[in-house]
Motif scaffolding. Structure first.
Motif, PDB file in Angstrom:
ATOM      1  N   ARG A  44       0.844  -1.189   0.000  1.00 18.38           N
ATOM      2  CA  ARG A  44       0.000   0.000   0.000  1.00 18.38           C
ATOM      3  C   ARG A  44       0.877   1.236   0.000  1.00 18.38           C
ATOM      4  NH1 ARG A  44      -3.755  -1.154   5.065  1.00 18.38           N
ATOM      5  NH2 ARG A  44      -1.770  -1.990   5.812  1.00 18.38           N
ATOM      6  N   LEU A  45       0.492   2.201  -0.810  1.00 19.70           N
ATOM      7  CA  LEU A  45       1.289   3.401  -0.978  1.00 19.70           C
ATOM      8  C   LEU A  45       1.119   4.334   0.209  1.00 19.70           C
ATOM      9  CD1 LEU A  45       3.101   4.972  -3.004  1.00 19.70           C
ATOM     10  CD2 LEU A  45       1.003   6.061  -3.827  1.00 19.70           C
ATOM     11  N   ILE A  46       2.249   4.775   0.751  1.00 16.14           N
ATOM     12  CA  ILE A  46       2.229   5.684   1.904  1.00 16.14           C
ATOM     13  C   ILE A  46       2.325   7.134   1.426  1.00 16.14           C
ATOM     14  CG2 ILE A  46       3.332   6.275   4.087  1.00 16.14           C
ATOM     15  CD1 ILE A  46       4.596   3.465   4.057  1.00 16.14           C
ATOM     16  N   SER A  61      -1.295   7.289   4.566  1.00 15.29           N
ATOM     17  CA  SER A  61      -0.297   8.288   4.946  1.00 15.29           C
ATOM     18  C   SER A  61      -0.352   8.720   6.413  1.00 15.29           C
ATOM     19  CB  SER A  61      -0.449   9.519   4.055  1.00 15.29           C
ATOM     20  OG  SER A  61      -1.754  10.062   4.215  1.00 15.29           O
ATOM     21  N   ASP A  62      -1.429   8.413   7.120  1.00 18.10           N
ATOM     22  CA  ASP A  62      -1.549   8.879   8.506  1.00 18.10           C
ATOM     23  C   ASP A  62      -0.418   8.349   9.363  1.00 18.10           C
ATOM     24  OD1 ASP A  62      -5.207   8.829   8.790  1.00 18.10           O
ATOM     25  OD2 ASP A  62      -3.804  10.245   7.878  1.00 18.10           O
ATOM     26  N   GLY A  63       0.229   9.253  10.111  1.00 19.27           N
ATOM     27  CA  GLY A  63       1.320   8.850  10.988  1.00 19.27           C
ATOM     28  C   GLY A  63       2.684   8.863  10.322  1.00 19.27           C
ATOM     29  N   THR A  77       9.478   9.337   7.532  1.00 17.00           N
ATOM     30  CA  THR A  77       9.557   9.493   8.980  1.00 17.00           C
ATOM     31  C   THR A  77       8.254   9.063   9.641  1.00 17.00           C
ATOM     32  OG1 THR A  77      11.147  11.308   8.828  1.00 17.00           O
ATOM     33  CG2 THR A  77       9.891  11.126  10.869  1.00 17.00           C
ATOM     34  N   LEU A  78       8.404   8.211  10.634  1.00 14.43           N
ATOM     35  CA  LEU A  78       7.299   7.873  11.511  1.00 14.43           C
ATOM     36  C   LEU A  78       7.431   8.801  12.705  1.00 14.43           C
ATOM     37  CD1 LEU A  78       8.074   5.291   9.815  1.00 14.43           C
ATOM     38  CD2 LEU A  78       6.955   3.980  11.634  1.00 14.43           C
ATOM     39  N   SER A  84       1.118  -0.642  15.191  1.00 13.53           N
ATOM     40  CA  SER A  84       0.460  -0.874  13.896  1.00 13.53           C
ATOM     41  C   SER A  84       1.365  -0.510  12.718  1.00 13.53           C
ATOM     42  CB  SER A  84      -0.839  -0.072  13.804  1.00 13.53           C
ATOM     43  OG  SER A  84      -0.571   1.315  13.816  1.00 13.53           O
ATOM     44  N   GLN A  85       2.466   0.152  13.012  1.00 20.47           N
ATOM     45  CA  GLN A  85       3.412   0.501  11.955  1.00 20.47           C
ATOM     46  C   GLN A  85       4.535  -0.531  11.821  1.00 20.47           C
ATOM     47  OE1 GLN A  85       4.061   4.575  13.444  1.00 20.47           O
ATOM     48  NE2 GLN A  85       3.175   5.326  11.523  1.00 20.47           N
TER      49      GLN A  85
END
Lengths: 111, 111
Positions: A44-46, A61-63, A77-78, A84-85
């Motif tokens: 899945r594309l971030i 993209s969230d997070g 960057t997270l 969950s990441q």
């Protein structure tokens, strides 16, 4: 293989800490992408980039945030890592239309 | 919106048997479709794309616009074909060749 290097290749981090993954290319390709790979979800594309300082959000993209200050580098960057990441992160590059090359992946575990 | 569906998470066959990995898609425009293969803990590699109509490692795939399918086929499976296979669809625009992936099918070829 296209010249794509991801670092680090493996990382274990604690919940709440920031994490940065780096993607470096030697192909001078315009487009760069960050995907995450999870069982049952495929890739899945971030985020993606279509040039220096030009980025946009993908499906998940969230997070996450990204930066591209040079053609060859695309940073993911997270901001505050969560469990969950935990995933495998793949960088990809594209020059010509319809030709995408993937990096070797970065295994991230958030504990 | 574009979507790719791979209905089988796991496909197990014996060596020498025919293989068909299913892929269905939804897309409002004219699609560009691809198959990627990922061997154990390695990067994704492009296997084939529909516009080139080529056969790689004995695999072929035909785009069926009427059935919105792009199934991957091989007449005689080999043990070295064991891998994860991802069907992907391209979305054009600012992202160049941004890909939407299916969930993947794990192919296991037994001796």
């Amino acid at each position: 293989d296209a010249g794509i290097t991801q670092s680090p290749r493996h990382k274990v981090t604690e919940t709440g800490t920031p994490v940065t993954l780096r993607c470096h290319q030697t192909e001078n390709h315009r487009y760069m992408y960050w995907y995450r790979q999870d069982p049952g979800h495929g890739l899945r594309l971030i985020h993606y980039s279509y040039g220096v300082k030009d980025t946009d959000k993908g499906e998940v993209s969230d997070g996450y945030s990204v930066s591209r200050s040079k053609t060859e580098d695309f940073l993911l960057t997270l901001e505050s890592a969560t469990s969950s990441q935990t995933s495998v992160y793949f960088c990809a590059i594209s020059g010509q239309i319809n030709t995408i090359y993937f990096g070797e992946g970065s295994w991230l575990t958030v504990v | 919106a574009q979507r790719v569906t791979q209905p089988e998470k796991l496909l197990s066959v014996f060596k020498g048997a025919p293989v068909e990995l299913k892929c269905n898609y939804s897309y409002s425009g004219s699609p560009e479709l691809f198959w990627y293969v990922q061997y154990s803990r390695q990067r994704l590699q492009l296997l084939l794309r529909h516009i080139s109509r080529e056969s790689i490692k004995g695999f072929t795939a035909d785009l069926n616009k009427g059935e919105t399918s792009f199934h991957l086929k091989k007449p005689f499976a080999q043990e070295e074909d064991s891998a994860m296979y991802y069907c992907a669809l391209s979305g054009l625009g600012n992202a160049g060749n941004m890909l939407t992936f299916g969930g993947g099918t794990r192919l296991m070829v037994k001796p």
